[in-house]
Design a protein around this motif. Structure first.
Motif, PDB file in Angstrom:
ATOM      1  N   GLY A  10       0.795  -1.222   0.000  1.00  0.00           N
ATOM      2  CA  GLY A  10       0.000   0.000   0.000  1.00  0.00           C
ATOM      3  C   GLY A  10       0.822   1.264   0.000  1.00  0.00           C
ATOM      4  N   SER A  11       2.086   1.159   0.449  1.00  0.00           N
ATOM      5  CA  SER A  11       2.942   2.344   0.529  1.00  0.00           C
ATOM      6  C   SER A  11       4.394   1.919   0.418  1.00  0.00           C
ATOM      7  CB  SER A  11       2.715   3.043   1.877  1.00  0.00           C
ATOM      8  OG  SER A  11       3.693   4.041   2.107  1.00  0.00           O
ATOM      9  N   SER A  13       6.453   2.894   2.303  1.00  0.00           N
ATOM     10  CA  SER A  13       6.890   2.728   3.697  1.00  0.00           C
ATOM     11  C   SER A  13       6.789   1.280   4.166  1.00  0.00           C
ATOM     12  CB  SER A  13       6.085   3.650   4.626  1.00  0.00           C
ATOM     13  OG  SER A  13       4.730   3.241   4.700  1.00  0.00           O
ATOM     14  N   ASP A  14       6.145   0.427   3.372  1.00  0.00           N
ATOM     15  CA  ASP A  14       6.049  -1.000   3.728  1.00  0.00           C
ATOM     16  C   ASP A  14       7.286  -1.798   3.292  1.00  0.00           C
ATOM     17  OD1 ASP A  14       3.420  -0.614   4.705  1.00  0.00           O
ATOM     18  OD2 ASP A  14       2.597  -0.844   2.691  1.00  0.00           O
ATOM     19  N   HIS A  41      -7.068   2.529  -1.476  1.00  0.00           N
ATOM     20  CA  HIS A  41      -7.826   3.772  -1.274  1.00  0.00           C
ATOM     21  C   HIS A  41      -7.166   4.983  -1.919  1.00  0.00           C
ATOM     22  CE1 HIS A  41      -5.395   2.857   2.369  1.00  0.00           C
ATOM     23  NE2 HIS A  41      -4.979   4.095   2.201  1.00  0.00           N
ATOM     24  N   ARG A  42      -5.814   4.947  -2.086  1.00  0.00           N
ATOM     25  CA  ARG A  42      -5.152   6.122  -2.671  1.00  0.00           C
ATOM     26  C   ARG A  42      -5.087   6.038  -4.197  1.00  0.00           C
ATOM     27  NH1 ARG A  42      -0.293   5.890   1.779  1.00  0.00           N
ATOM     28  NH2 ARG A  42      -1.192   7.295   3.323  1.00  0.00           N
ATOM     29  N   ALA A  66      -0.404  -4.408   3.558  1.00  0.00           N
ATOM     30  CA  ALA A  66      -0.904  -3.073   3.893  1.00  0.00           C
ATOM     31  C   ALA A  66      -1.038  -2.941   5.400  1.00  0.00           C
ATOM     32  CB  ALA A  66      -2.242  -2.815   3.214  1.00  0.00           C
ATOM     33  N   GLY A  67      -1.096  -1.690   5.840  1.00  0.00           N
ATOM     34  CA  GLY A  67      -1.182  -1.441   7.275  1.00  0.00           C
ATOM     35  C   GLY A  67      -2.338  -0.534   7.640  1.00  0.00           C
TER      36      GLY A  67
HETATM   37  C1  RP5 Z   1      -1.265   1.647   4.170  1.00  0.00           C
HETATM   38  O1  RP5 Z   1      -1.075   2.717   5.039  1.00  0.00           O
HETATM   39  C2  RP5 Z   1       0.117   1.273   3.723  1.00  0.00           C
HETATM   40  O2  RP5 Z   1       0.138  -0.072   3.354  1.00  0.00           O
HETATM   41  C3  RP5 Z   1       0.978   1.554   4.920  1.00  0.00           C
HETATM   42  O3  RP5 Z   1       1.229   0.382   5.676  1.00  0.00           O
HETATM   43  C4  RP5 Z   1       0.131   2.525   5.735  1.00  0.00           C
HETATM   44  C5  RP5 Z   1       0.808   3.849   5.946  1.00  0.00           C
HETATM   45  O4  RP5 Z   1       1.185   4.378   4.698  1.00  0.00           O
HETATM   46  P1  RP5 Z   1       2.034   5.713   4.626  1.00  0.00           P
HETATM   47  O5  RP5 Z   1       1.219   6.783   5.284  1.00  0.00           O
HETATM   48  O6  RP5 Z   1       3.333   5.438   5.332  1.00  0.00           O
HETATM   49  O7  RP5 Z   1       2.252   5.974   3.141  1.00  0.00           O
HETATM   50  O8  RP5 Z   1      -2.060   2.005   3.094  1.00  0.00           O
END
Ligand code: RP5
Length: 162
Positions: A10-11, A13-14, A41-42, A66-67
């Motif tokens: 999802g990011s 950051s993962d 969602h993004r 995802a988180g």
């Molecule tokens: C999720 O939101 C992502 O998979 C990630 O784990 C979490 C935070 O994302 P960032 O705000 O670091 O981009 O969609």
């Protein structure tokens, strides 16, 4: 070599310390894979386009990490009949939010959920390998060698109390 495993997160950051280990495990097992940052969602439209394209290019298994309110794996599973392996990311809440969001899929759309964080990332790659190995004897051999090397490493550990 065509694509076998599509790894989504999802990011960005993962990636560090977590999803990089999923990709490294797939690489070590010589499994054709690719990694994309796409969010339910993004970037929902881009996610949908990617899934159709990845299937057309041969992806057999999807991994989705995802988180937080982690609906990526569930959305991916809603768009494909191929196995989807979900990895809950660690969060400020310890990843329990991600775990429950990923694992508690209502009946009808399954997500095979692994452990939170790095362990789940590695095991998603190994479970993808096990799925693919049902029709790939050479990969089954590499997976067996991985297990044997892992066991040999543990058995070679010196007495930690000395
Ligand atoms: C999720 O939101 C992502 O998979 C990630 O784990 C979490 C935070 O994302 P960032 O705000 O670091 O981009 O969609």
């Amino acid at each position: 070599m065509s694509l076998s495993v599509a790894v989504l997160m999802g990011s960005k950051s993962d990636w560090d310390g977590v999803m990089e280990h999923c990709a490294a495990t797939l690489r070590d097992l010589d499994i054709p894979h690719e990694v994309r940052v796409l969010s339910a969602h993004r970037t929902p439209d881009a996610l949908e386009e990617y899934l159709a394209d990845a299937e057309a290019r041969g992806a057999q298994v999807f991994v989705a990490a995802a988180g937080g309110a982690a609906h990526l794996a569930g959305v991916v599973a809603s768009k494909t009949l191929r196995p989807v392996l979900g990895i809950p990311m660690g969060t400020a809440l310890g990843g329990l939010d991600s775990l429950l969001s990923t694992v508690q899929m209502p009946a009808g759309i399954p997500v095979g959920t692994l452990a939170i964080g790095r362990a789940g990332a590695v095991n998603a790659a190994l479970l993808a390998a096990a799925i693919l190995a049902r029709t790939d004897e050479a990969l089954e051999g590499r997976l067996r060698a991985f297990r044997e090397a892992q066991a040999a490493k543990i058995l070679a550990e010196p007495d930690p109390s000395v």
